[in-house]
Design a protein around this motif. Sequence first.
Motif, PDB file in Angstrom:
ATOM      1  N   MET A   1     -32.580 -41.652   1.563  1.00 44.94           N
ATOM      2  CA  MET A   1     -31.856 -42.960   1.409  1.00 44.94           C
ATOM      3  C   MET A   1     -33.122 -43.822   1.116  1.00 44.94           C
ATOM      4  O   MET A   1     -34.108 -43.985   2.063  1.00 44.94           O
ATOM      5  CB  MET A   1     -30.834 -43.257   2.333  1.00 44.94           C
ATOM      6  N   ALA A   2     -32.721 -44.927   0.515  1.00 45.17           N
ATOM      7  CA  ALA A   2     -33.618 -46.117   0.434  1.00 45.17           C
ATOM      8  C   ALA A   2     -33.176 -47.201   1.134  1.00 45.17           C
ATOM      9  O   ALA A   2     -31.859 -47.817   1.050  1.00 45.17           O
ATOM     10  CB  ALA A   2     -33.736 -46.332  -1.088  1.00 45.17           C
ATOM     11  N   TYR A   3     -34.060 -47.815   1.953  1.00 50.15           N
ATOM     12  CA  TYR A   3     -33.726 -49.123   2.618  1.00 50.15           C
ATOM     13  C   TYR A   3     -34.432 -50.243   2.148  1.00 50.15           C
ATOM     14  O   TYR A   3     -35.831 -50.394   2.117  1.00 50.15           O
ATOM     15  CB  TYR A   3     -33.956 -48.811   4.109  1.00 50.15           C
ATOM     16  N   ILE A   4     -34.057 -51.392   1.810  1.00 52.45           N
ATOM     17  CA  ILE A   4     -34.629 -52.290   1.257  1.00 52.45           C
ATOM     18  C   ILE A   4     -34.315 -53.715   2.155  1.00 52.45           C
ATOM     19  O   ILE A   4     -33.470 -53.971   2.652  1.00 52.45           O
ATOM     20  CB  ILE A   4     -33.976 -52.672  -0.132  1.00 52.45           C
ATOM     21  N   SER A   5     -35.660 -54.352   2.702  1.00 49.66           N
ATOM     22  CA  SER A   5     -35.491 -55.490   3.328  1.00 49.66           C
ATOM     23  C   SER A   5     -36.073 -56.675   2.555  1.00 49.66           C
ATOM     24  O   SER A   5     -36.716 -56.333   1.638  1.00 49.66           O
ATOM     25  CB  SER A   5     -36.021 -55.320   4.672  1.00 49.66           C
ATOM     26  N   ARG A   6     -35.998 -57.719   2.924  1.00 46.81           N
ATOM     27  CA  ARG A   6     -36.746 -58.965   2.315  1.00 46.81           C
ATOM     28  C   ARG A   6     -38.126 -58.890   2.293  1.00 46.81           C
ATOM     29  O   ARG A   6     -38.859 -59.409   1.419  1.00 46.81           O
ATOM     30  CB  ARG A   6     -36.239 -60.351   2.693  1.00 46.81           C
ATOM     31  N   LYS A   7     -38.741 -58.254   3.105  1.00 43.12           N
ATOM     32  CA  LYS A   7     -39.970 -58.300   3.591  1.00 43.12           C
ATOM     33  C   LYS A   7     -40.750 -56.918   2.678  1.00 43.12           C
ATOM     34  O   LYS A   7     -41.967 -57.157   2.437  1.00 43.12           O
ATOM     35  CB  LYS A   7     -40.486 -58.143   5.064  1.00 43.12           C
ATOM     36  N   ARG A   8     -40.105 -55.968   2.606  1.00 42.99           N
ATOM     37  CA  ARG A   8     -40.673 -54.782   1.941  1.00 42.99           C
ATOM     38  C   ARG A   8     -39.663 -53.664   1.353  1.00 42.99           C
ATOM     39  O   ARG A   8     -38.381 -53.922   1.593  1.00 42.99           O
ATOM     40  CB  ARG A   8     -41.432 -53.906   3.072  1.00 42.99           C
ATOM     41  N   LEU A   9     -39.975 -52.964   0.635  1.00 42.57           N
ATOM     42  CA  LEU A   9     -39.332 -51.914  -0.162  1.00 42.57           C
ATOM     43  C   LEU A   9     -39.681 -50.606   0.512  1.00 42.57           C
ATOM     44  O   LEU A   9     -40.676 -50.213   0.472  1.00 42.57           O
ATOM     45  CB  LEU A   9     -39.354 -51.934  -1.479  1.00 42.57           C
TER      46      LEU A   9
ATOM     47  N   SER B   1     -32.577 -38.281   3.811  1.00 39.74           N
ATOM     48  CA  SER B   1     -31.191 -38.501   3.749  1.00 39.74           C
ATOM     49  C   SER B   1     -30.833 -38.627   2.600  1.00 39.74           C
ATOM     50  O   SER B   1     -31.392 -38.679   1.530  1.00 39.74           O
ATOM     51  CB  SER B   1     -30.623 -39.535   4.591  1.00 39.74           C
ATOM     52  N   ALA B   2     -29.327 -38.756   2.177  1.00 36.93           N
ATOM     53  CA  ALA B   2     -28.756 -39.041   0.975  1.00 36.93           C
ATOM     54  C   ALA B   2     -28.451 -40.558   0.583  1.00 36.93           C
ATOM     55  O   ALA B   2     -28.001 -41.301   1.249  1.00 36.93           O
ATOM     56  CB  ALA B   2     -27.250 -38.603   0.980  1.00 36.93           C
ATOM     57  N   GLY B   3     -28.449 -39.883   0.880  1.00 33.70           N
ATOM     58  CA  GLY B   3     -28.118 -41.153   0.290  1.00 33.70           C
ATOM     59  C   GLY B   3     -27.742 -41.635   1.555  1.00 33.70           C
ATOM     60  O   GLY B   3     -28.212 -41.319   2.412  1.00 33.70           O
TER      61      GLY B   3
ATOM     62  N   ASN C   1     -25.520 -36.303  -5.420  1.00 33.41           N
ATOM     63  CA  ASN C   1     -25.923 -37.480  -4.588  1.00 33.41           C
ATOM     64  C   ASN C   1     -26.980 -37.414  -3.735  1.00 33.41           C
ATOM     65  O   ASN C   1     -27.413 -36.446  -3.227  1.00 33.41           O
ATOM     66  CB  ASN C   1     -24.571 -37.720  -3.591  1.00 33.41           C
ATOM     67  N   THR C   2     -27.964 -38.261  -4.024  1.00 29.95           N
ATOM     68  CA  THR C   2     -29.468 -37.888  -3.208  1.00 29.95           C
ATOM     69  C   THR C   2     -29.872 -39.211  -2.280  1.00 29.95           C
ATOM     70  O   THR C   2     -30.500 -39.041  -1.452  1.00 29.95           O
ATOM     71  CB  THR C   2     -30.371 -37.635  -4.579  1.00 29.95           C
ATOM     72  N   ALA C   3     -29.797 -40.267  -2.907  1.00 28.26           N
ATOM     73  CA  ALA C   3     -30.338 -41.553  -2.087  1.00 28.26           C
ATOM     74  C   ALA C   3     -29.341 -42.780  -2.020  1.00 28.26           C
ATOM     75  O   ALA C   3     -28.715 -42.805  -3.145  1.00 28.26           O
ATOM     76  CB  ALA C   3     -31.675 -41.774  -2.858  1.00 28.26           C
ATOM     77  N   ILE C   4     -29.611 -43.695  -1.210  1.00 34.33           N
ATOM     78  CA  ILE C   4     -29.099 -45.103  -1.354  1.00 34.33           C
ATOM     79  C   ILE C   4     -30.250 -46.202  -1.086  1.00 34.33           C
ATOM     80  O   ILE C   4     -31.107 -46.119  -0.586  1.00 34.33           O
ATOM     81  CB  ILE C   4     -28.003 -45.159  -0.262  1.00 34.33           C
TER      82      ILE C   4
END
Length: 464
Positions: free
Chosen positions: A1-9, A21-23, A220-223
């Motif tokens: 899963m992908a987590y995006i914050s304002r400071k970094r990707l 994870s999957a997402g 389904n793979t990532a979020i």
Amino acid sequence: MAYISRKRLCISFVAGSLMLSAGGFAPVSAQEIPNDFSAIVRQKLPAVVAITTRQIIQDQTMLDDYLNPFDSRGPAQPQVREALGSGFVVSTEGYIVTNNHVVADSTEIRVVFSDKETSPARIVGRDPATDIAVLKVDPRPNMTATAWGDSDAMQPGAWTIAIGSPFGLGGTVTVGVLSARSRDIKAGPYDDFLQTDASINRGNSGGPLFNARGEVIGVNTAIVSPSGGSIGIGFAVPSRTAQSVVDQLISTGRIERGFIGVRLQEVTPSIAEALAISGSKGALVASVEPGSPAEKAGLQSGDVITRFNGKDVQNVHDLTLAAASQKPGSNATLTRNRGGNQQEVALTIGQRKDEEVQTGAVPSPEAGDQRLGMSLSPIPDEARQQLGLQPGTTGVFVQEVAPNSPAAENGLRPGDVIVSANNHNVTRPSDIQQEWTKSRQQKKPILFRIERQGQSLFVAVAVS
């Protein structure tokens, strides 16, 4: 899963408790849109499974233990980590599709069906580049299988249905629409994801994304999420890619990708001006590999490839996907722009020599199992000195050896480096599998030459 914050990707893949994870065919007409999706879910739910895995974590301390068995610190205790993902049956013969990150490096895999029955599974093959893996279980009576749909026919706004085991809640159904196509989230070289707003969470990894006909159009793979939970931005490997990978893994256990032999870079406006070409579309050839199909076809550094097999090349990613999807040995045509002049070039596709990975987990030597029982990988660069290897030594590193397996019974150990098999030098896990297959066909032992703590020795493993 992908987590995006304002400071970094940050893009990562998480399956359950592991920090990993999957997402259709033509779009469904208004007359075909169901009042609800209960009929589709009822029909497809038995084909969707939960996947539980166990992984033995070998940290650097454990590596030191078997490289230096007389270390006074004593043996380190292995750590067991469990994870959860999803998958779906694609054949009544017992083949199941999931994500590679769900099962990679697992020492035990179990599949949980919708009726709560469980079954042990083994890895048939896996492809880290697309994050696809195929498992095999013993066929069950009246086993339900899914059917592939056409992801290329899906348009943004079309219905999508995800079924999986988010947070261990098996049989969870979420519905949304296709949000976008051809997303590149920088997770790998062949990113071409479908984006959906159907809710996808931890544990959904490897589960199916259906169209309104109940056909699988994605895995389904990532979020993308700032918190780890679904915010309606999920990604699935399109069926166009997944089906091709799955078919190859089932038939051969490995993936063949096309190769033309060029290093590419994007065409910027300033580069386009310097090369006297209009626009900034295409892929710029930075260098050509000696002896490659590209060199044989006359491509040169500075050429801009604008079309491949009749389709426009917008950027480097387009050409990478197009070339990789071709079958090695097939013919292809591309259009190059050299100094403002367009020219069509024919070439024969080569085979990409990506780093291969072991295609199976360490298997238990069950009745009739003809596997060696080893988990193999390229030699870790950081371990070469500890392994006592001379500079330039090539071979395959033994990560794990299954108890009571042919490999274990004949003296192979974790930390061994296999240099040759049947007097043929080996550099990839597939080289060993090939020689093992030959030995079984000839009904004779396979002969390994190994390096162990700076010493060379031979080990023969008898064919069962």
